[in-house]
Design an enzyme around this catalytic site. Structure first.
Site, PDB file in Angstrom:
ATOM      1  N   CYS A 191       0.834  -1.197   0.000  1.00  0.00           N
ATOM      2  CA  CYS A 191       0.000   0.000   0.000  1.00  0.00           C
ATOM      3  C   CYS A 191       0.876   1.257   0.000  1.00  0.00           C
ATOM      4  CB  CYS A 191      -0.985  -0.064   1.169  1.00  0.00           C
ATOM      5  SG  CYS A 191      -2.437   0.983   0.930  1.00  0.00           S
ATOM      6  N   HIS A 244      -3.347  -5.774   0.877  1.00  0.00           N
ATOM      7  CA  HIS A 244      -2.720  -6.008   2.180  1.00  0.00           C
ATOM      8  C   HIS A 244      -2.682  -7.494   2.556  1.00  0.00           C
ATOM      9  CE1 HIS A 244      -2.525  -1.848   3.745  1.00  0.00           C
ATOM     10  NE2 HIS A 244      -3.579  -1.643   2.977  1.00  0.00           N
ATOM     11  N   GLU A 299      -0.915  -8.787   4.836  1.00  0.00           N
ATOM     12  CA  GLU A 299      -0.748  -8.883   6.306  1.00  0.00           C
ATOM     13  C   GLU A 299      -2.083  -8.739   7.042  1.00  0.00           C
ATOM     14  OE1 GLU A 299      -0.377  -6.241   4.562  1.00  0.00           O
ATOM     15  OE2 GLU A 299      -0.648  -4.403   5.741  1.00  0.00           O
TER      16      GLU A 299
END
Lengths: 79, 232
Positions: free
Chosen positions: B87, B204, B206
């Site tokens: 990002c 994302h 994560e």
């Protein structure tokens, strides 16, 4: 010396902000095409003459003020 | 494995990165303030996290790219170290010149946060070796500037050298404009440098590593990294 940098998107780059403003203007009954949105950066530099000031600011454009992938700049020395 | 997560003023996914790498994967993961001039000794992966570094002033990632820590991240990458930017981290890597291109405003002008599907275009990278070519995985996006842009000649080069790591797609893997949330050229969601050690992506991974997060679609990337370091 006061210098003005006009940063605008390169011709081929889609400008969704410009498009949105174009639609807004049309809503108001204005006719406008090819609306493009850019940035104006004003700054002061210490330089002996306009050429020096321009060279300094052009270096700033290359290093930070402009992203050459999407933008181009016009440097204007105001004196 | 030792991981460094550079933290800038305005980073807000640093804890997501620390949680995924540290708590979920169990790696020795350290937050590193942007004013530091050195990564921790023995760093093997740099995870540049998402957020709004410096309030997205001037351009997303432009100021963070000049931070003291980024000079060391550049040295680390040039020496072959693994760097993952997610990002705003992707935007920072582009602004730092570690990856080509730029991320522009989403074509819709809106901030978009939702789950998307990605198709694996490169399964031979240290970040993707546990995935299969063409495999589809679901991860969230949350950005307003994720519209990847590169001039036509460079975009052709990027494609020709296999620089596209992930592309937005339908759940069944079909690609096409309808499945691109942000207007990104060629539906590009993530790219890798020529050497294959620096990867940037808007989605994302994560944020999708535990069932409680709503999915584990991002785990494949972390499992790939674990495999890379187990065999290193």
């Amino acid at each position: 010396m006061k210098v003005r940098v006009l940063v605008s998107l390169k011709p081929g780059i889609l400008d969704p902000q410009g498009k949105a403003v174009e639609h807004g203007l049309a809503e108001l009954g204005f006719e406008a095409a090819q609306v493009r949105i850019g940035k104006l950066i004003e700054l002061e530099v210490s330089a002996g003459d306009a050429a020096q000031a321009r060279a300094q600011v052009q270096a700033m454009c290359e290093k930070l003020l402009v992203n050459p992938v999407m933008e181009k700049a016009q440097v204007e020395v105001l004196g | 494995m030792r991981v460094a997560v550079p933290v800038f003023p305005g980073s807000n996914c640093d804890h997501d990165a620390l949680h995924a790498c540290g708590t979920v994967m169990g790696w020795d993961t350290r937050a590193v303030w942007h004013q530091e001039s050195r990564l921790p000794e023995g760093t093997e992966l740099v995870f540049v996290p998402g957020g709004f570094s410096y309030g997205d002033y001037l351009r997303c990632g432009a100021i963070a790219a000049l931070s003291p820590i980024m000079a060391d991240v550049r040295r680390f990458a040039e020496a072959g170290g693994l760097v993952l930017g997610v990002c705003n981290g992707f935007q920072i890597l582009c602004e730092a010149g570690l990856l080509p291109g730029a991320l522009l405003r989403n074509a819709s002008l809106r901030f978009i946060h939702r789950t998307v599907h990605l198709r694996v275009e490169r399964a031979d990278l240290p970040f993707t070796s546990a995935l299969k070519p063409g495999q589809v995985f679901a991860v969230p996006i949350a950005h307003a500037e994720g519209n990847f842009e590169l001039d036509d000649a460079e975009l052709a080069d990027l494609e020709a050298r296999g620089g596209v790591a992930f592309r937005y797609c339908a759940p069944d893997g079909r690609t096409g404009e309808a499945f691109v949330p942000n207007g990104s050229s060629h539906g590009i969601a993530g790219i890798v440098n020529t050497r294959g050690n620096v990867l940037g992506m808007m989605p994302h991974p994560e944020r999708a590593v535990e069932p409680a997060m709503g999915g584990v679609g991002g785990l494949g990337i972390f499992e790939s990294l674990a495999r890379t370091f187990a065999t290193a």
